[in-house]
Design an enzyme around this catalytic site. Structure first.
Site, PDB file in Angstrom:
ATOM      1  CD  GLU A  40      55.945  20.990   5.417  1.00 20.01           C
ATOM      2  OE1 GLU A  40      56.559  21.191   4.348  1.00 20.01           O
ATOM      3  OE2 GLU A  40      54.711  21.042   5.495  1.00 20.01           O
ATOM      4  CB  CYS A  74      64.287  23.339   3.934  1.00 21.58           C
ATOM      5  SG  CYS A  74      62.908  24.365   4.488  1.00 21.58           S
TER       6      CYS A  74
END
Length: 482
Positions: free
Chosen positions: A226, A260
């Protein structure tokens, strides 16, 4: 000095050996009980939920101390609540997902039965970053436990106070051979990524992700990465600038942009920058009338990250960018490691701020005339973790979605998809590989084992050599015809 270095080295070596011992212990424990029942898994999730609720205030305080200041509500809503909701979601659905999946049997294999069973993988390694240390450690843990696995969690060294608390809290409800928390940095982090897990999930930067994947490959450990990247936001000319600004305030300033999936840079219709900045300023001033001592406005995590952001600003201005800072009381912020919401105009793609993920409350703005130019700009770059499009016209939104790639496509929202339990989360290309959350979280941490059973009647012998029997001619004429 030599004796001190030797002492530190021994401490690191001891910690690394301890990790190997914990992994061996967890693998032994898994082999003793390889298929926990749905009730056992739900009980584990319930215990996890209870300990999160018990320590929610302590968690928020520990994370705030690691940051210097982190808004308590951002931790409770964005991390604790999201994890609690996920435990409910997986508890509700995992029994259904655990059921074998019936599959069809081909003509030449009858009579037979075929199905897929979903086995736990074994021991899952979880490497969590500092920006959402609870959500990005416990979130994967929830998926791992729902799928029946054991887990070892590596907490970032930048989250030292939180890491110590999580280690204490989880030890109250889980034995170390089921769930363990590892703290420390440097050699310990590197050694963790080299452990022979049954699967490894890493959340962090693309560069570190490459290093982790390389380390995992030594043991052929499958990975979920990720990562991040530069997630663009686009406002259509017919979209209300006020509405777009309000929605982007939430997406960009939550956790001071240290997310993110935060919108990284912005495309506005030609001539709309001043109006957008004015609307954005009004929302910021209402939400954060002051910044310096405002507990609701989060600090940058550490000096290294703060200097990185300042370096981006210095490079951009040196190359002609214009800075628009929104600091309602014109406060000095550097000594509290806070960065005011900041826009950059006159930005060019070769500036450092456009070469790297920003991870802070700074937003470069580009103006555009044609939406296809925007699409080309995005498609010429690595595929982002998220892409946000602001426009209430469904056909135009569908056009943009179909002509771009991203881990997530958000229409008139930013950031909040991460907390949607039933949606998979993950990137594509340079922004990551593999998914978790939703059903994908269960199946991503399970082994989809194909199963096939033949009865006493063994018909396959009829088509074995020699290959000149009548059955072969029938097969060719019926099954291989055009």
């Amino acid at each position: 000095m030599n004796s001190l270095n030797k002492s530190l080295s021994n401490t690191g070596s001891d910690k690394i050996q301890e990790m190997h011992d914990i992994l061996a212990e967890q693998k032994r424990a898994y082999r003793r009980h390889q298929l926990p029942t749905a009730a056992e898994r739900i009980d584990r999730l319930t215990n996890l939920r209870e300990v999160l609720l018990k320590y929610q205030d302590d968690i928020a305080e520990a994370i705030s101390q690691d940051y210097g200041n982190r808004a308590v509500a951002e931790t409770k809503i964005g991390e604790v609540l999201t994890c609690v909701e996920q435990t409910h979601y997986y508890s509700k659905n995992l029994e259904k997902w655990m059921k074998p999946s019936k599959r069809q049997v081909g003509h030449i294999h009858h009579p037979a039965k075929a199905w897929v069973e979903y086995q736990p993988l074994g021991v899952i390694g979880i490497i969590a970053p500092w920006n959402y240390p609870l959500l990005l450690s416990v979130g994967p843990l929830i998926c791992a436990l729902a799928a029946g696995n054991h887990a070892m969690i590596k907490i970032s060294s930048s989250s030292a106070k939180f890491g110590a608390l999580l280690q204490k809290a989880l030890a109250e409800v889980f034995p170390s051979d089921l769930v363990s928390v590892i703290n420390g940095g440097g050699a310990i982090s590197d050694a963790f990524s080299h452990l022979a897990f049954d699967k490894l999930i890493f959340t962090g930067s693309t560069d570190v992700g490459k290093t982790v994947m390389r380390a995992a490959s030594e043991n052929l450990v499958p990975v979920i990465l990720e990562l991040g990247g530069k997630s663009p936001a686009i406002v259509h000319p017919e979209m209300s600038i006020k509405d777009a600004a309000q929605r982007l305030v939430a997406g960009k300033l939550w956790n001071a942009g240290q997310t993110c999936v935060a919108p990284d840079y912005l495309f506005l219709p030609r001539g709309k920058t001043a109006e957008f900045v004015q609307s954005f300023r009004r929302f910021v001033t209402h939400m954060y009338p002051t910044i310096r001592d405002n507990k609701d406005y989060t600090s940058i995590i550490n000096d290294k990250q703060y200097r990185r952001l300042q370096g981006y600003l210095e490079d951009a201005t040196a190359h002609g960018a214009q800075v628009i800072e929104i600091n309602p009381k014109h406060e000095t912020l550097h000594d509290v490691r806070k960065v005011a919401p900041t826009f950059l105009t006159n930005v060019t793609p070769d500036m450092q701020i456009m070469q790297n993920e920003i991870f802070g409350p700074i937003m470069p703005i580009f103006e555009y005339d044609n939406i296809d130019e925007v699409i080309d700009f995005i498609n010429d770059r690595p595929r982002p973790l998220a892409l946000y499009y602001f426009d209430f016209n469904k056909d135009r939104a569908e056009y943009l979605a179909q002509n771009t790639h991203s881990g997530h496509f958000g229409n008139n929202q930013a950031l909040t998809h991460v907390a949607q339990d039933d949606l998979p989360f993950g990137g594509v290309g340079a922004s990551g590989m593999g998914k978790y959350h939703g059903p994908e979280g269960f199946f991503g941490f399970s082994h989809e084992r194909s199963m096939m059973s033949k009865p006493k009647l063994y018909t396959f012998k009829m088509i074995l050599p020699p290959f000149n029997k009548p059955i072969h001619k029938i097969m060719y004429k019926t099954l291989l015809r055009r």
